[in-house]
Motif scaffolding. Sequence first.
Motif, PDB file in Angstrom:
ATOM      1  N   ALA A 136     -28.758  44.738 -48.691  1.00  0.00           N
ATOM      2  CA  ALA A 136     -29.876  43.983 -49.283  1.00  0.00           C
ATOM      3  C   ALA A 136     -29.510  43.328 -50.618  1.00  0.00           C
ATOM      4  CB  ALA A 136     -31.072  44.909 -49.465  1.00  0.00           C
ATOM      5  N   ASP A 137     -28.352  43.627 -51.129  1.00  0.00           N
ATOM      6  CA  ASP A 137     -27.943  43.088 -52.436  1.00  0.00           C
ATOM      7  C   ASP A 137     -27.999  41.568 -52.469  1.00  0.00           C
ATOM      8  OD1 ASP A 137     -26.269  45.358 -51.349  1.00  0.00           O
ATOM      9  OD2 ASP A 137     -26.113  45.674 -53.506  1.00  0.00           O
ATOM     10  N   PRO A 138     -28.239  40.956 -53.594  1.00  0.00           N
ATOM     11  CA  PRO A 138     -28.618  41.554 -54.884  1.00  0.00           C
ATOM     12  C   PRO A 138     -30.107  41.934 -54.935  1.00  0.00           C
ATOM     13  CG  PRO A 138     -28.310  39.162 -55.082  1.00  0.00           C
ATOM     14  CD  PRO A 138     -28.073  39.514 -53.655  1.00  0.00           C
ATOM     15  N   LEU A 139     -30.330  43.210 -55.167  1.00  0.00           N
ATOM     16  CA  LEU A 139     -31.676  43.784 -55.115  1.00  0.00           C
ATOM     17  C   LEU A 139     -32.663  43.137 -56.073  1.00  0.00           C
ATOM     18  CD1 LEU A 139     -30.979  47.602 -54.771  1.00  0.00           C
ATOM     19  CD2 LEU A 139     -32.007  46.054 -53.098  1.00  0.00           C
ATOM     20  N   GLU A 140     -32.159  42.747 -57.248  1.00  0.00           N
ATOM     21  CA  GLU A 140     -33.079  42.229 -58.280  1.00  0.00           C
ATOM     22  C   GLU A 140     -33.706  40.892 -57.877  1.00  0.00           C
ATOM     23  OE1 GLU A 140     -29.866  42.791 -58.545  1.00  0.00           O
ATOM     24  OE2 GLU A 140     -28.840  41.073 -59.439  1.00  0.00           O
ATOM     25  N   LEU A 141     -33.157  40.251 -56.854  1.00  0.00           N
ATOM     26  CA  LEU A 141     -33.726  38.958 -56.442  1.00  0.00           C
ATOM     27  C   LEU A 141     -34.851  39.100 -55.409  1.00  0.00           C
ATOM     28  CD1 LEU A 141     -30.562  36.662 -56.320  1.00  0.00           C
ATOM     29  CD2 LEU A 141     -32.208  36.994 -58.169  1.00  0.00           C
ATOM     30  N   LEU A 187     -38.494  48.818 -39.787  1.00  0.00           N
ATOM     31  CA  LEU A 187     -37.949  48.098 -40.939  1.00  0.00           C
ATOM     32  C   LEU A 187     -37.739  49.004 -42.155  1.00  0.00           C
ATOM     33  CD1 LEU A 187     -40.056  44.814 -40.654  1.00  0.00           C
ATOM     34  CD2 LEU A 187     -37.581  45.005 -40.342  1.00  0.00           C
ATOM     35  N   ARG A 188     -38.438  50.141 -42.159  1.00  0.00           N
ATOM     36  CA  ARG A 188     -38.309  51.059 -43.307  1.00  0.00           C
ATOM     37  C   ARG A 188     -36.992  51.841 -43.286  1.00  0.00           C
ATOM     38  NH1 ARG A 188     -44.024  52.071 -42.393  1.00  0.00           N
ATOM     39  NH2 ARG A 188     -45.140  50.688 -43.819  1.00  0.00           N
ATOM     40  N   PHE A 189     -36.297  51.868 -42.157  1.00  0.00           N
ATOM     41  CA  PHE A 189     -34.980  52.518 -42.146  1.00  0.00           C
ATOM     42  C   PHE A 189     -33.970  51.572 -42.793  1.00  0.00           C
ATOM     43  CE2 PHE A 189     -37.032  54.346 -38.364  1.00  0.00           C
ATOM     44  CZ  PHE A 189     -36.841  55.705 -38.591  1.00  0.00           C
ATOM     45  N   PRO A 190     -33.325  51.977 -43.874  1.00  0.00           N
ATOM     46  CA  PRO A 190     -32.304  51.098 -44.462  1.00  0.00           C
ATOM     47  C   PRO A 190     -31.005  51.212 -43.664  1.00  0.00           C
ATOM     48  CG  PRO A 190     -32.717  53.005 -45.881  1.00  0.00           C
ATOM     49  CD  PRO A 190     -33.542  53.203 -44.644  1.00  0.00           C
ATOM     50  N   SER A 191     -31.010  50.660 -42.459  1.00  0.00           N
ATOM     51  CA  SER A 191     -29.873  50.848 -41.560  1.00  0.00           C
ATOM     52  C   SER A 191     -28.767  49.827 -41.828  1.00  0.00           C
ATOM     53  CB  SER A 191     -30.344  50.777 -40.106  1.00  0.00           C
ATOM     54  OG  SER A 191     -31.160  49.650 -39.903  1.00  0.00           O
ATOM     55  N   ALA A 244     -34.070  33.181 -44.273  1.00  0.00           N
ATOM     56  CA  ALA A 244     -33.256  33.852 -45.300  1.00  0.00           C
ATOM     57  C   ALA A 244     -32.487  35.058 -44.748  1.00  0.00           C
ATOM     58  CB  ALA A 244     -34.107  34.255 -46.509  1.00  0.00           C
ATOM     59  N   LEU A 245     -31.866  34.870 -43.594  1.00  0.00           N
ATOM     60  CA  LEU A 245     -31.019  35.915 -43.019  1.00  0.00           C
ATOM     61  C   LEU A 245     -29.882  36.211 -43.993  1.00  0.00           C
ATOM     62  CD1 LEU A 245     -30.421  34.549 -39.395  1.00  0.00           C
ATOM     63  CD2 LEU A 245     -32.452  35.637 -40.328  1.00  0.00           C
ATOM     64  N   HIS A 246     -29.580  37.460 -44.169  1.00  0.00           N
ATOM     65  CA  HIS A 246     -28.496  37.923 -45.054  1.00  0.00           C
ATOM     66  C   HIS A 246     -28.789  37.635 -46.534  1.00  0.00           C
ATOM     67  CE1 HIS A 246     -25.245  37.821 -41.614  1.00  0.00           C
ATOM     68  NE2 HIS A 246     -26.425  38.232 -41.197  1.00  0.00           N
ATOM     69  N   SER A 247     -29.905  37.025 -46.854  1.00  0.00           N
ATOM     70  CA  SER A 247     -30.229  36.663 -48.242  1.00  0.00           C
ATOM     71  C   SER A 247     -31.340  37.560 -48.765  1.00  0.00           C
ATOM     72  CB  SER A 247     -30.731  35.216 -48.312  1.00  0.00           C
ATOM     73  OG  SER A 247     -29.798  34.325 -47.774  1.00  0.00           O
ATOM     74  N   PRO A 248     -31.614  37.480 -50.071  1.00  0.00           N
ATOM     75  CA  PRO A 248     -32.788  38.186 -50.593  1.00  0.00           C
ATOM     76  C   PRO A 248     -34.056  37.592 -49.971  1.00  0.00           C
ATOM     77  CG  PRO A 248     -31.377  37.399 -52.379  1.00  0.00           C
ATOM     78  CD  PRO A 248     -30.864  36.770 -51.131  1.00  0.00           C
ATOM     79  N   ASN A 249     -35.097  38.391 -49.862  1.00  0.00           N
ATOM     80  CA  ASN A 249     -36.393  37.950 -49.335  1.00  0.00           C
ATOM     81  C   ASN A 249     -36.326  37.421 -47.906  1.00  0.00           C
ATOM     82  OD1 ASN A 249     -37.729  38.487 -51.915  1.00  0.00           O
ATOM     83  ND2 ASN A 249     -36.510  36.757 -52.627  1.00  0.00           N
ATOM     84  N   GLU A 250     -35.546  38.108 -47.089  1.00  0.00           N
ATOM     85  CA  GLU A 250     -35.545  37.773 -45.658  1.00  0.00           C
ATOM     86  C   GLU A 250     -36.967  37.945 -45.130  1.00  0.00           C
ATOM     87  OE1 GLU A 250     -32.807  40.121 -43.298  1.00  0.00           O
ATOM     88  OE2 GLU A 250     -33.722  39.471 -41.404  1.00  0.00           O
ATOM     89  N   LYS A 251     -37.352  37.067 -44.238  1.00  0.00           N
ATOM     90  CA  LYS A 251     -38.717  37.130 -43.692  1.00  0.00           C
ATOM     91  C   LYS A 251     -38.744  36.812 -42.211  1.00  0.00           C
ATOM     92  CE  LYS A 251     -39.838  32.286 -44.472  1.00  0.00           C
ATOM     93  NZ  LYS A 251     -39.459  31.811 -43.124  1.00  0.00           N
ATOM     94  N   TYR A 252     -39.859  37.168 -41.598  1.00  0.00           N
ATOM     95  CA  TYR A 252     -40.110  36.793 -40.207  1.00  0.00           C
ATOM     96  C   TYR A 252     -41.605  36.574 -40.106  1.00  0.00           C
ATOM     97  CZ  TYR A 252     -39.472  36.793 -35.105  1.00  0.00           C
ATOM     98  OH  TYR A 252     -39.416  36.441 -33.779  1.00  0.00           O
ATOM     99  N   ASP A 253     -41.967  35.469 -39.536  1.00  0.00           N
ATOM    100  CA  ASP A 253     -43.378  35.119 -39.427  1.00  0.00           C
ATOM    101  C   ASP A 253     -44.075  36.023 -38.416  1.00  0.00           C
ATOM    102  OD1 ASP A 253     -45.754  33.398 -39.426  1.00  0.00           O
ATOM    103  OD2 ASP A 253     -44.346  31.963 -40.332  1.00  0.00           O
ATOM    104  N   ILE A 254     -45.230  36.573 -38.768  1.00  0.00           N
ATOM    105  CA  ILE A 254     -45.971  37.417 -37.821  1.00  0.00           C
ATOM    106  C   ILE A 254     -46.301  36.604 -36.575  1.00  0.00           C
ATOM    107  CG2 ILE A 254     -48.088  38.751 -37.465  1.00  0.00           C
ATOM    108  CD1 ILE A 254     -48.202  39.298 -40.407  1.00  0.00           C
ATOM    109  N   PHE A 255     -46.596  35.325 -36.785  1.00  0.00           N
ATOM    110  CA  PHE A 255     -46.904  34.428 -35.670  1.00  0.00           C
ATOM    111  C   PHE A 255     -45.746  34.404 -34.671  1.00  0.00           C
ATOM    112  CE2 PHE A 255     -46.717  30.274 -33.630  1.00  0.00           C
ATOM    113  CZ  PHE A 255     -48.013  30.137 -33.134  1.00  0.00           C
TER     114      PHE A 255
END
Length: 456
Positions: free
Chosen positions: A92-97, A23-27, A424-435
Amino acid sequence: MQEIKKYVEENKQRFLDELFELLRFPSVSADPKYKTDVFKAADFVAEKLKEAGADQVEVCQTAGYPIVYGEKIIDASLPTILVYGHYDVQPADPLELWHTPPFEPTIREGKIYARGSADDKGQFYMHVKAFELMVKTNTLACNVKFMIEGEEEVGSANLSTFVNVNAERLTADVVLISDTSMISMEDPSIETGLRGLSYLEVEVTGPNRDLHSGIYGGAVANPITVLCQMIASLHDGNNHITIPEFYSKVAELTEEEKTALNSAPFDLEEYKADLDIAEEWGEKGYSTLERTGTRPTLEVNGIWGGYIGEGAKTVLPSKANAKISLRLVPNQSSAEIAEIFQKHMESIAPASVKVKVINHHGGEPVVTPTDSVAYRAAEKAIEESFGKKPIPTRGGGSIPIVALFEDVLGIKSVLMGFGLDSDALHSPNEKYDIFNYYKGIETLPLFHKYFAELSK
Ligand code: BES
Ligand code: MN
Ligand code: MN
């Protein structure tokens, strides 16, 4: 199942650490600024496939970003599963969100926040770890092939060439993809349809240069106004699309299909509250699930023109532009729709402007079978792992490769997604549950097992 759980339990932290590394690669495939990062992400995926036990691992160069291939053929008489995923992500834009940086994965309340966590790094990486688990515990039940691409988010322009050239190497009995959503962890589901897509850009040109809006305004057509009028006319009062012939090939659902579709758990009040909207919107005569899963749509994805900088500038701009995408349903063809859209825009443009339509990319709609061995294997795997039989649903998103695999290779796909629409795919604060991540790693080996069993 016990053996699977044990392996996951023992390797939990490493599974998460490796995903974080990925995830750290900004691909970001859309932005040339990230070119080296996209290539690095591909190398990382190849390295991890090798470590997990894959053979013939290759970073296949294309005219764009590489496709990572790897395989493990244990017995030619066993069925073969082709895993598809994508290591590229949306900008990842808008970054500020973002509450935390998009490429510095962070855990909050059991969820991994990062661009690509759900779409699709967190999801395809489950397959790499499930594969490792099966190799290390000597439980591989099928042959496995991996094809992980880097241009999904920009229309996979080089994929069709790759699939055609490598048709032999990609031979398989099923394509398995985790790049879609479930209703919820309590109501597991499998998407059995994806919409197609035509992505276009419209440019309206008025005068040959930007003009003083006082000297010329009122006497020369303003391209922004004209473009807005043209766009507004694309839906009628019932939110039906007005382009002639647009619906001519669209198949209506049977009453049975409608009933089945609408019996999936869905709470409109919750949906509206989640999005903070007072009222939903859409084509008259269809429910929300029908609108997103089975009806074609037209969305303006971006619009620009004139002056948008600090302060005011009285300008009558020379140009106005919009990016517009149309989601398509079975029997519609992306090339045909792009053509009728272009013709229509040209026909409704007033003589005071010129209009140019650029066709960016497209993908075809698909409906995947629910009576196949592969679907039944997915159903059994999810039922065993979640304790509940999955509900078939129709997804609104698009994964163009699914139709391509069917057309070129004659292989059907199963969409075993473990994400949520609220990720939040394609949106700011995209997430995936560890579960969900661990649940996916535990469920996928069951698919392999049941696919082998049911194929006999
Ligand atoms: N994974 C998504 C598609 C998706 C998400 C399908 C959730 C169903 C449920 C994929 O990465 C995506 O975003 N596709 C694009 C199309 C592509 C051609 C740019 C899309 O649907 O907009
Ligand atoms: Mn995706
Ligand atoms: Mn996506």
